[in-house]
Motif scaffolding. Structure first.
Motif, PDB file in Angstrom:
ATOM      1  N   ILE A   9       0.836  -1.203   0.000  1.00 42.02           N
ATOM      2  CA  ILE A   9       0.000   0.000   0.000  1.00 42.02           C
ATOM      3  C   ILE A   9       0.872   1.255   0.000  1.00 42.02           C
ATOM      4  O   ILE A   9       0.643   2.184  -0.781  1.00 42.02           O
ATOM      5  CB  ILE A   9      -0.970  -0.004   1.203  1.00 42.02           C
ATOM      6  CG1 ILE A   9      -2.025  -1.093   1.020  1.00 42.02           C
ATOM      7  CG2 ILE A   9      -1.632   1.374   1.377  1.00 42.02           C
ATOM      8  CD1 ILE A   9      -2.877  -1.346   2.256  1.00 42.02           C
ATOM      9  N   SER A  10       1.903   1.292   0.858  1.00 42.25           N
ATOM     10  CA  SER A  10       2.774   2.477   0.897  1.00 42.25           C
ATOM     11  C   SER A  10       3.539   2.617  -0.415  1.00 42.25           C
ATOM     12  O   SER A  10       3.734   3.735  -0.910  1.00 42.25           O
ATOM     13  CB  SER A  10       3.729   2.435   2.090  1.00 42.25           C
ATOM     14  OG  SER A  10       4.668   1.395   1.966  1.00 42.25           O
ATOM     15  N   GLY A  11       3.956   1.487  -1.017  1.00 44.52           N
ATOM     16  CA  GLY A  11       4.614   1.534  -2.326  1.00 44.52           C
ATOM     17  C   GLY A  11       3.698   2.123  -3.388  1.00 44.52           C
ATOM     18  O   GLY A  11       4.122   2.948  -4.213  1.00 44.52           O
ATOM     19  N   TYR A  12       2.441   1.703  -3.363  1.00 46.47           N
ATOM     20  CA  TYR A  12       1.454   2.226  -4.307  1.00 46.47           C
ATOM     21  C   TYR A  12       1.268   3.734  -4.109  1.00 46.47           C
ATOM     22  O   TYR A  12       1.207   4.501  -5.078  1.00 46.47           O
ATOM     23  CB  TYR A  12       0.115   1.497  -4.126  1.00 46.47           C
ATOM     24  CG  TYR A  12      -1.001   2.083  -4.949  1.00 46.47           C
ATOM     25  CD1 TYR A  12      -1.142   1.757  -6.300  1.00 46.47           C
ATOM     26  CD2 TYR A  12      -1.904   2.979  -4.387  1.00 46.47           C
ATOM     27  CE1 TYR A  12      -2.160   2.303  -7.057  1.00 46.47           C
ATOM     28  CE2 TYR A  12      -2.923   3.539  -5.127  1.00 46.47           C
ATOM     29  CZ  TYR A  12      -3.049   3.197  -6.471  1.00 46.47           C
ATOM     30  OH  TYR A  12      -4.053   3.751  -7.223  1.00 46.47           O
ATOM     31  N   ASN A  16       2.252   6.916  -6.687  1.00 44.51           N
ATOM     32  CA  ASN A  16       1.214   7.846  -7.120  1.00 44.51           C
ATOM     33  C   ASN A  16       1.331   9.219  -6.468  1.00 44.51           C
ATOM     34  O   ASN A  16       0.329   9.914  -6.284  1.00 44.51           O
ATOM     35  CB  ASN A  16      -0.169   7.233  -6.872  1.00 44.51           C
ATOM     36  CG  ASN A  16      -0.432   6.096  -7.838  1.00 44.51           C
ATOM     37  OD1 ASN A  16      -0.691   6.336  -9.013  1.00 44.51           O
ATOM     38  ND2 ASN A  16      -0.337   4.866  -7.356  1.00 44.51           N
ATOM     39  N   GLY A  17       2.537   9.601  -6.091  1.00 40.82           N
ATOM     40  CA  GLY A  17       2.768  10.981  -5.672  1.00 40.82           C
ATOM     41  C   GLY A  17       3.115  11.221  -4.222  1.00 40.82           C
ATOM     42  O   GLY A  17       3.468  12.343  -3.864  1.00 40.82           O
ATOM     43  N   ALA A  18       3.011  10.232  -3.362  1.00 46.42           N
ATOM     44  CA  ALA A  18       3.382  10.446  -1.956  1.00 46.42           C
ATOM     45  C   ALA A  18       4.898  10.592  -1.846  1.00 46.42           C
ATOM     46  O   ALA A  18       5.653  10.064  -2.661  1.00 46.42           O
ATOM     47  CB  ALA A  18       2.891   9.297  -1.090  1.00 46.42           C
ATOM     48  N   GLU A  23       7.819   6.913   3.510  1.00 45.16           N
ATOM     49  CA  GLU A  23       7.467   5.507   3.301  1.00 45.16           C
ATOM     50  C   GLU A  23       7.223   4.769   4.619  1.00 45.16           C
ATOM     51  O   GLU A  23       6.245   4.026   4.758  1.00 45.16           O
ATOM     52  CB  GLU A  23       8.549   4.793   2.497  1.00 45.16           C
ATOM     53  CG  GLU A  23       8.205   3.351   2.190  1.00 45.16           C
ATOM     54  CD  GLU A  23       9.221   2.672   1.283  1.00 45.16           C
ATOM     55  OE1 GLU A  23       8.906   1.572   0.816  1.00 45.16           O
ATOM     56  OE2 GLU A  23      10.300   3.246   1.061  1.00 45.16           O
ATOM     57  N   GLU A  24       8.085   4.986   5.590  1.00 44.53           N
ATOM     58  CA  GLU A  24       7.941   4.303   6.882  1.00 44.53           C
ATOM     59  C   GLU A  24       6.636   4.710   7.577  1.00 44.53           C
ATOM     60  O   GLU A  24       5.926   3.873   8.137  1.00 44.53           O
ATOM     61  CB  GLU A  24       9.144   4.643   7.761  1.00 44.53           C
ATOM     62  CG  GLU A  24       9.440   3.616   8.819  1.00 44.53           C
ATOM     63  CD  GLU A  24      10.749   3.928   9.531  1.00 44.53           C
ATOM     64  OE1 GLU A  24      10.663   4.190  10.751  1.00 44.53           O
ATOM     65  OE2 GLU A  24      11.813   3.905   8.895  1.00 44.53           O
ATOM     66  N   VAL A  25       6.318   5.981   7.531  1.00 42.84           N
ATOM     67  CA  VAL A  25       5.096   6.490   8.150  1.00 42.84           C
ATOM     68  C   VAL A  25       3.869   5.941   7.422  1.00 42.84           C
ATOM     69  O   VAL A  25       2.892   5.525   8.047  1.00 42.84           O
ATOM     70  CB  VAL A  25       5.086   8.041   8.150  1.00 42.84           C
ATOM     71  CG1 VAL A  25       3.751   8.583   8.619  1.00 42.84           C
ATOM     72  CG2 VAL A  25       6.213   8.575   9.003  1.00 42.84           C
TER      73      VAL A  25
END
Length: 187
Positions: A9-12, A16-18, A23-25
């Motif tokens: 989910i974090s990779g996605y 897509n702009g995050a 990433e850890e958060v």
């Protein structure tokens, strides 16, 4: 399973702009969301099977609102967090009718629980440094939440004792986990 899905989910989100530095958060947030989704889903199923959906939602609101700021004991894995959290919620189906049958005891336990919550808030944990840095603000949130839950418990004992008991039960169970966290959380 939850950790792997959270990383995906974090990779996605990063794709897509995050912000990549977050990433850890993002992974932690996804883990919390999935954990909550599963345990609340299980609690909802238990509520449906036992015909206690609304009272369990009242319990969940009381428990979660206090626990979010108070803190408490943390399980060693997502599995144990989900299992223990679901069992605590389901046990309110047994404990709440006892509190409903004894309103004075319910109110006294709620008041004592609220006082304990204010004294121990926020519960220390080595991974929750931010909360400790904002100790006064967190303590005020716990005090406000506990006071509101005490008032609601007293008011509902006159209107509908079972809902009062579920509110009291949520507060009491959050405080029990807070006490356990104060004793056993890693610092």
């Amino acid at each position: 399973m939850i950790s792997e899905l959270s990383k995906k989910i974090s990779g996605y989100l990063i794709e897509n702009g995050a912000d990549h530095e977050e990433e850890e958060v993002l992974t932690y947030g996804a883990e919390c969301f999935l954990n909550l989704l599963i345990s609340d889903g299980l609690l909802l199923v238990i509520g449906l099977l036992t015909h206690h959906v609304v009272p369990l939602l009242v319990w969940a609101a009381s428990f979660s609102l206090l626990r979010a700021n108070l803190g408490g004991l943390h399980a060693l894995s997502h599995f144990w967090c989900i299992l223990i959290g679901t069992m605590i919620g389901a046990s309110s189906i047994i404990v709440s009718p006892v509190l409903a049958a004894h309103p004075v005891t319910g109110v006294l336990c709620t008041i004592v629980g609220a006082i304990i919550a204010i004294v121990i808030a926020p519960v220390p944990h080595k991974n929750k440094r931010y909360i400790q840095a904002h100790r006064k603000k967190t303590k005020m949130k716990v005090a406000a939440t506990a006071a509101i839950e005490c008032v609601l418990t007293c008011v509902f004992y006159f209107a509908d004792p079972i809902y009062a008991a579920y509110i009291a039960c949520g507060l009491i169970m959050a405080v029990v986990l807070g006490i356990a966290g104060t004793i056993w959380n890693p610092r």
